[in-house]
Design a protein around this motif. Structure first.
Motif, PDB file in Angstrom:
ATOM      1  N   GLU A  10     -52.088   8.556  -4.901  1.00 18.66           N
ATOM      2  CA  GLU A  10     -52.056   7.490  -5.914  1.00 18.66           C
ATOM      3  C   GLU A  10     -50.699   7.404  -6.627  1.00 18.66           C
ATOM      4  OE1 GLU A  10     -54.402   9.768  -5.599  1.00 18.66           O
ATOM      5  OE2 GLU A  10     -56.411   8.936  -5.882  1.00 18.66           O
ATOM      6  N   CYS A  11     -49.882   8.453  -6.468  1.00 14.13           N
ATOM      7  CA  CYS A  11     -48.593   8.497  -7.179  1.00 14.13           C
ATOM      8  C   CYS A  11     -47.420   8.024  -6.314  1.00 14.13           C
ATOM      9  CB  CYS A  11     -48.297   9.922  -7.649  1.00 14.13           C
ATOM     10  SG  CYS A  11     -49.539  10.564  -8.772  1.00 14.13           S
ATOM     11  N   GLU A  12     -47.698   7.660  -5.060  1.00 13.77           N
ATOM     12  CA  GLU A  12     -46.598   7.347  -4.133  1.00 13.77           C
ATOM     13  C   GLU A  12     -45.663   6.262  -4.686  1.00 13.77           C
ATOM     14  OE1 GLU A  12     -47.941   6.411  -0.193  1.00 13.77           O
ATOM     15  OE2 GLU A  12     -45.888   6.170   0.548  1.00 13.77           O
ATOM     16  N   GLU A  13     -44.398   6.615  -4.761  1.00 15.71           N
ATOM     17  CA  GLU A  13     -43.314   5.719  -5.222  1.00 15.71           C
ATOM     18  C   GLU A  13     -43.472   5.254  -6.665  1.00 15.71           C
ATOM     19  OE1 GLU A  13     -42.009   2.611  -2.651  1.00 15.71           O
ATOM     20  OE2 GLU A  13     -41.759   3.957  -0.948  1.00 15.71           O
ATOM     21  N   CYS A  14     -44.135   6.029  -7.482  1.00 16.98           N
ATOM     22  CA  CYS A  14     -44.271   5.666  -8.898  1.00 16.98           C
ATOM     23  C   CYS A  14     -42.975   6.011  -9.630  1.00 16.98           C
ATOM     24  CB  CYS A  14     -45.433   6.422  -9.535  1.00 16.98           C
ATOM     25  SG  CYS A  14     -45.642   6.029 -11.278  1.00 16.98           S
ATOM     26  N   PHE A  15     -42.515   5.087 -10.476  1.00 13.87           N
ATOM     27  CA  PHE A  15     -41.237   5.347 -11.145  1.00 13.87           C
ATOM     28  C   PHE A  15     -41.337   6.394 -12.251  1.00 13.87           C
ATOM     29  CE2 PHE A  15     -42.482   1.453 -13.658  1.00 13.87           C
ATOM     30  CZ  PHE A  15     -42.583   2.075 -14.897  1.00 13.87           C
ATOM     31  N   SER A  41     -42.948  15.825 -10.964  1.00 18.53           N
ATOM     32  CA  SER A  41     -44.242  15.540 -11.579  1.00 18.53           C
ATOM     33  C   SER A  41     -44.032  14.338 -12.507  1.00 18.53           C
ATOM     34  CB  SER A  41     -44.732  16.771 -12.354  1.00 18.53           C
ATOM     35  OG  SER A  41     -46.039  16.555 -12.855  1.00 18.53           O
ATOM     36  N   CYS A  42     -44.993  14.088 -13.394  1.00 11.51           N
ATOM     37  CA  CYS A  42     -44.782  13.007 -14.363  1.00 11.51           C
ATOM     38  C   CYS A  42     -45.467  13.378 -15.662  1.00 11.51           C
ATOM     39  CB  CYS A  42     -45.279  11.679 -13.817  1.00 11.51           C
ATOM     40  SG  CYS A  42     -46.999  11.346 -14.190  1.00 11.51           S
ATOM     41  N   ARG A  43     -45.092  12.676 -16.701  1.00 12.95           N
ATOM     42  CA  ARG A  43     -45.591  13.012 -18.046  1.00 12.95           C
ATOM     43  C   ARG A  43     -47.103  12.841 -18.152  1.00 12.95           C
ATOM     44  NH1 ARG A  43     -45.018   8.015 -21.708  1.00 12.95           N
ATOM     45  NH2 ARG A  43     -44.827   6.336 -20.204  1.00 12.95           N
ATOM     46  N   MET A  52     -56.072   9.258 -15.315  1.00 13.11           N
ATOM     47  CA  MET A  52     -54.912  10.080 -15.645  1.00 13.11           C
ATOM     48  C   MET A  52     -53.844   9.235 -16.338  1.00 13.11           C
ATOM     49  SD  MET A  52     -53.960  13.271 -15.079  1.00 13.11           S
ATOM     50  CE  MET A  52     -54.374  14.019 -13.512  1.00 13.11           C
ATOM     51  N   CYS A  53     -53.678   7.991 -15.864  1.00 11.53           N
ATOM     52  CA  CYS A  53     -52.618   7.136 -16.405  1.00 11.53           C
ATOM     53  C   CYS A  53     -53.072   5.688 -16.308  1.00 11.53           C
ATOM     54  CB  CYS A  53     -51.327   7.326 -15.604  1.00 11.53           C
ATOM     55  SG  CYS A  53     -51.450   6.632 -13.941  1.00 11.53           S
ATOM     56  N   CYS A  54     -52.221   4.788 -16.767  1.00 12.88           N
ATOM     57  CA  CYS A  54     -52.591   3.365 -16.693  1.00 12.88           C
ATOM     58  C   CYS A  54     -51.682   2.610 -15.718  1.00 12.88           C
ATOM     59  CB  CYS A  54     -52.487   2.740 -18.082  1.00 12.88           C
ATOM     60  SG  CYS A  54     -50.855   2.913 -18.798  1.00 12.88           S
TER      61      CYS A  54
HETATM   62  S1  SF4 Z   1     -49.473   7.115 -10.766  1.00 13.66           S
HETATM   63 FE1  SF4 Z   1     -47.477   7.460 -11.692  1.00 13.66          FE
HETATM   64  S2  SF4 Z   1     -47.852   7.671 -13.869  1.00 13.66           S
HETATM   65 FE2  SF4 Z   1     -49.817   7.881 -12.828  1.00 13.66          FE
HETATM   66  S3  SF4 Z   1     -50.081  10.094 -12.565  1.00 13.66           S
HETATM   67 FE3  SF4 Z   1     -49.121   9.310 -10.689  1.00 13.66          FE
HETATM   68  S4  SF4 Z   1     -46.902   9.506 -11.009  1.00 13.66           S
HETATM   69 FE4  SF4 Z   1     -47.900   9.708 -12.980  1.00 13.66          FE
END
Ligand code: SF4
Ligand code: SF4
Length: 330
Positions: free
Chosen positions: A69-74, A5-7, A22-24
């Protein structure tokens, strides 16, 4: 039980000028932009609903299903995420006012229009967050798009976060000195990142579209002097690489020298976002020359004793995809 998951999915929220995400993050294959609300209606905002809505994402993540939307997000990380039900990571992109006019900024095409927009007012909903005791000071509060120090509610907002023990990272053009930022640095709670993008006055004017080189470095020096003895990494300047404009070693060497002279111990770099988006859309890799420049910057920072902050596109430029997958996307 550990899961990927992610923060931001767990505890984050990003306020844009007129909607909520959700995020930037934007610079990875999935492209981000998980919309939590199409509108930013400060007066009918409901934190309980925000927390309720994300349960679905968290339950899916526990089952190994992540949004496209999260594919390959660091930011993705496999670990035990603990109990949710609180917010600790907040991002503000107000895009309403700025005293700079960077060539790469999406407000550049119609600066007058952006700068005449109403300041948005998120203070009531942040007060509500604290009143409801739904905030934990375990994450980070970031200010970015637009010039935060020009927001009417900036001092009140930042002071509220400081009083509640939050850590903040504030991105600024550096052209407006803020006593509130300096106070937060002294307390060790604020990191400020000033947007330099150049090592000479000529390049500064070309990239930023304003004459502010001298005041920028004066302010950077003043912030650097505010740092407590125990943490000298709270003031950074950032260099956004703009291919065919400021991507030469001589300009970068001069930027590094200016940081030394201003007493700055921490530097950051990124790559111009529109240019990277074009590469992604056309499925093209970063050019070898730019990868070489990224290595030069990181190695120079290391040699000169700077702490280096990797910003999003720079991270992808510096690390290859395979390594990224091995590290973060099990
Ligand atoms: S895009 Fe990245 S930062 Fe945004 S919710 Fe998905 S994994 Fe988390
Ligand atoms: S400082 Fe930031 S908001 Fe202002 S013009 Fe530059 S990129 Fe845009």
């Amino acid at each position: 039980m550990p899961y990927t998951s992610c923060r931001w999915l767990e505890h984050g929220i990003s306020f844009n000028s007129d909607h909520i995400e959700m995020c930037c993050l934007r610079c990875h294959k999935g492209g981000g932009r998980i919309i939590l609300s199409e509108n930013l209606d400060v007066h009918n905002f409901d934190w309980d609903k925000i927390l309720e809505d994300r349960k679905k994402f968290i339950d899916d993540a526990k089952q190994g299903k992540l949004p496209k939307e999260c594919e390959e997000c660091f930011e993705l990380n496999k670990k035990n995420w603990g109990k949710g039900g609180y917010i600790d990571t907040i991002h503000f992109d107000h895009w309403t006012k700025c005293n700079s006019n960077c060539v790469y900024c999406f407000t550049h095409s119609d600066k007058k229009e952006f700068n005449s927009k109403e300041h948005y007012n998120v203070l009531p909903l942040i007060e509500d967050l604290f009143e409801k005791k739904l905030f934990k000071p375990t994450g980070e509060i970031t200010f970015a798009g637009g010039e935060p120090t020009l927001l009417e509610e900036f001092d009140d907002l930042v002071n509220l976060f400081l009083e509640n023990g939050a850590r903040l990272k504030i991105h600024t053009s550096g052209l407006q000195y803020s006593e509130t930022i300096a106070k937060g640095i002294e307390k060790g709670q604020i990191t400020v990142v000033l947007s330099a993008d150049s090592g000479t006055k000529e390049m500064y004017s070309k990239v930023k579209g304003v004459e502010g080189f001298d005041i920028f470095w004066e302010n950077a020096k003043k912030y650097a002097l505010s740092q407590p003895k125990k943490n000298k990494n709270l003031v950074a300047t950032k260099y956004i690489l703009i291919p065919d404009m400021n991507t030469n070693k001589s300009e970068i060497r001069k930027w590094l020298k200016l940081n030394k002279k201003a007493g700055i111990k921490c530097i950051a770099s990124d790559v111009e976002d529109n240019w990277c988006a074009d590469l992604r859309e056309n499925n093209k890799p970063f050019p070898k020359k730019l990868r070489g420049l990224a290595k030069f910057i990181v190695n120079s920072a290391d040699d000169l004793g700077f702490k280096f902050l990797f910003y999003n596109n720079f991270w992808y430029l510096y690390y290859d995809t395979q390594q990224k997958r091995d590290l973060f996307c099990e």
